[in-house]
Motif scaffolding. Structure first.
Motif, PDB file in Angstrom:
ATOM      1  N   GLU A 167       0.803  -1.211   0.000  1.00 59.09           N
ATOM      2  CA  GLU A 167       0.000   0.000   0.000  1.00 59.09           C
ATOM      3  C   GLU A 167       0.843   1.271   0.000  1.00 59.09           C
ATOM      4  N   GLU A 168       0.250   2.299  -0.547  1.00 61.13           N
ATOM      5  CA  GLU A 168       0.854   3.629  -0.539  1.00 61.13           C
ATOM      6  C   GLU A 168      -0.241   4.657  -0.297  1.00 61.13           C
ATOM      7  N   PHE A 169       0.146   5.812   0.221  1.00 64.52           N
ATOM      8  CA  PHE A 169      -0.787   6.917   0.360  1.00 64.52           C
ATOM      9  C   PHE A 169      -0.435   7.992  -0.676  1.00 64.52           C
ATOM     10  N   ASP A 170      -1.408   8.327  -1.470  1.00 68.88           N
ATOM     11  CA  ASP A 170      -1.257   9.395  -2.456  1.00 68.88           C
ATOM     12  C   ASP A 170      -1.586  10.715  -1.757  1.00 68.88           C
ATOM     13  N   LYS A 171      -0.546  11.493  -1.458  1.00 68.07           N
ATOM     14  CA  LYS A 171      -0.720  12.741  -0.713  1.00 68.07           C
ATOM     15  C   LYS A 171      -1.027  13.897  -1.666  1.00 68.07           C
ATOM     16  N   ARG A 172      -2.070  14.641  -1.350  1.00 70.94           N
ATOM     17  CA  ARG A 172      -2.472  15.786  -2.162  1.00 70.94           C
ATOM     18  C   ARG A 172      -2.778  16.970  -1.249  1.00 70.94           C
ATOM     19  N   THR A 173      -2.972  18.127  -1.855  1.00 70.62           N
ATOM     20  CA  THR A 173      -3.289  19.342  -1.098  1.00 70.62           C
ATOM     21  C   THR A 173      -4.540  19.979  -1.686  1.00 70.62           C
ATOM     22  N   ASN A 174      -5.500  20.305  -0.812  1.00 71.39           N
ATOM     23  CA  ASN A 174      -6.734  20.908  -1.304  1.00 71.39           C
ATOM     24  C   ASN A 174      -6.552  22.408  -1.532  1.00 71.39           C
ATOM     25  N   PRO A 175      -7.527  23.096  -2.161  1.00 73.14           N
ATOM     26  CA  PRO A 175      -7.374  24.523  -2.470  1.00 73.14           C
ATOM     27  C   PRO A 175      -7.138  25.397  -1.242  1.00 73.14           C
ATOM     28  N   GLN A 176      -7.515  24.912  -0.070  1.00 73.77           N
ATOM     29  CA  GLN A 176      -7.286  25.676   1.154  1.00 73.77           C
ATOM     30  C   GLN A 176      -5.913  25.418   1.767  1.00 73.77           C
ATOM     31  N   GLY A 177      -5.107  24.587   1.092  1.00 72.71           N
ATOM     32  CA  GLY A 177      -3.757  24.312   1.562  1.00 72.71           C
ATOM     33  C   GLY A 177      -3.652  23.182   2.566  1.00 72.71           C
ATOM     34  N   ASP A 209      -3.441  19.269   3.588  1.00 73.29           N
ATOM     35  CA  ASP A 209      -3.058  17.980   2.999  1.00 73.29           C
ATOM     36  C   ASP A 209      -4.138  16.934   3.231  1.00 73.29           C
ATOM     37  N   TYR A 210      -4.317  16.072   2.237  1.00 77.35           N
ATOM     38  CA  TYR A 210      -5.203  14.928   2.389  1.00 77.35           C
ATOM     39  C   TYR A 210      -4.587  13.740   1.647  1.00 77.35           C
ATOM     40  N   TYR A 211      -5.150  12.547   1.880  1.00 80.18           N
ATOM     41  CA  TYR A 211      -4.534  11.320   1.384  1.00 80.18           C
ATOM     42  C   TYR A 211      -5.576  10.399   0.743  1.00 80.18           C
ATOM     43  N   TRP A 212      -5.158   9.700  -0.321  1.00 75.76           N
ATOM     44  CA  TRP A 212      -5.918   8.599  -0.898  1.00 75.76           C
ATOM     45  C   TRP A 212      -5.087   7.328  -0.735  1.00 75.76           C
ATOM     46  N   LEU A 213      -5.708   6.301  -0.167  1.00 76.15           N
ATOM     47  CA  LEU A 213      -5.026   5.022  -0.026  1.00 76.15           C
ATOM     48  C   LEU A 213      -5.037   4.286  -1.360  1.00 76.15           C
ATOM     49  N   THR A 214      -3.864   3.909  -1.831  1.00 75.65           N
ATOM     50  CA  THR A 214      -3.732   3.125  -3.049  1.00 75.65           C
ATOM     51  C   THR A 214      -2.904   1.881  -2.743  1.00 75.65           C
ATOM     52  N   GLY A 215      -2.836   0.967  -3.667  1.00 73.02           N
ATOM     53  CA  GLY A 215      -2.040  -0.222  -3.404  1.00 73.02           C
ATOM     54  C   GLY A 215      -2.073  -1.214  -4.542  1.00 73.02           C
TER      55      GLY A 215
END
Length: 260
Positions: A196-206, A208-214
């Protein structure tokens, strides 16, 4: 309800209106008297979670006017559905609990994350013979018709023969037509896992959030596993126990100097 018919509790983790449970209900109506208690919304990946800090709601609903059996929509998890069904809704212990048909595989390591299988396990804990059914197709438009024959065959055998105390069945059905599915094989759970990996992203408000992938990795080359059976076009049936004790390690563990 007729006393000579088995009472069958039907549940799932994809929600009470999901196509998979609708197919399962139709098959079970051929075999017994059906009561449905299922989540009011999708609960995939919930495992054996139960509701302890929120209010739990469960109310009778009508999905189709033509249905003569009773259905209840529950705000909780699949395990919650089984608990409330047996303790508050049904007038006696059901003869069988079936869960599914799940959209997607619950073979191998997936069994421990599965809300579908956790509902079946909860029923098993309560002394009810139970089966979890899954179809290897995640599409909302998945065709469950070819699964009917195999769901019915496994269910009829459980009703006839029963299951040992502490054992439930995990049944996975390959995607394909009825002619393409070669039959049913009794298997063991494959030794596989998710990398598994976490796809780290940033929303327009700055923030961070994550999507679990694998990636699913199966390094088990045994011919007797559920993954092998499914790969070869067979329905896999794995007997699952909810006693998680590693019995083979007890003697070794007793040799440790734990009290020193």
């Amino acid at each position: 309800m007729k006393k000579n018919k088995p009472l069958i509790l039907v549940t799932n983790d994809d929600g009470i209106t999901a196509p998979g449970i609708r197919t399962l209900i139709e098959v079970m109506k051929e075999l017994g008297d059906v009561v449905v208690v299922a989540p009011d919304s999708p609960q995939s990946g919930m495992g054996h979670a139960i509701t302890i800090s929120d209010t739990l709601y469960c109310e009778e609903v009508t999905i189709k006017e033509s249905y003569k059996h009773k259905e209840y929509s529950c705000s909780g998890t699949p395990a919650d559905c089984v608990k409330i069904a047996t303790q508050e809704i049904l007038h006696r212990k059901p003869d069988l609990c079936v869960s599914g048909i799940n959209h997607g595989s619950n073979s191998s390591i997936n069994v421990i994350y599965s809300g579908t299988m956790s509902a079946a396990v909860e029923a098993g804990i309560e002394g009810i013979p139970a089966i979890g059914f899954s179809l290897l197709d995640y599409s909302l438009n998945a065709d469950f018709e070819p699964a009917r024959k195999f769901v019915k065959a496994v269910t009829r055998n459980v009703l006839k023969n029963g299951l040992p105390k502490g054992v439930v069945l995990n049944v996975n059905i390959p995607k394909g037509t009825e002619k393409e599915i070669k039959g049913i094989k009794v298997c063991r759970q494959a030794n596989a896992h998710w990398e598994e990996e976490f796809d780290k992203r940033t929303n327009p408000q700055g923030r961070d959030y994550y999507w679990l992938t694998g990636t699913f990795v199966n390094k088990d080359d045994g011919d007797d596993t559920d993954e092998k059976a499914l790969q070869d076009g067979y329905v896999s049936v794995v007997p699952v126990q909810f006693d998680l004790t590693a019995h083979h390690f007890i003697n070794d563990l007793n040799s440790w100097e734990l009290n020193d």
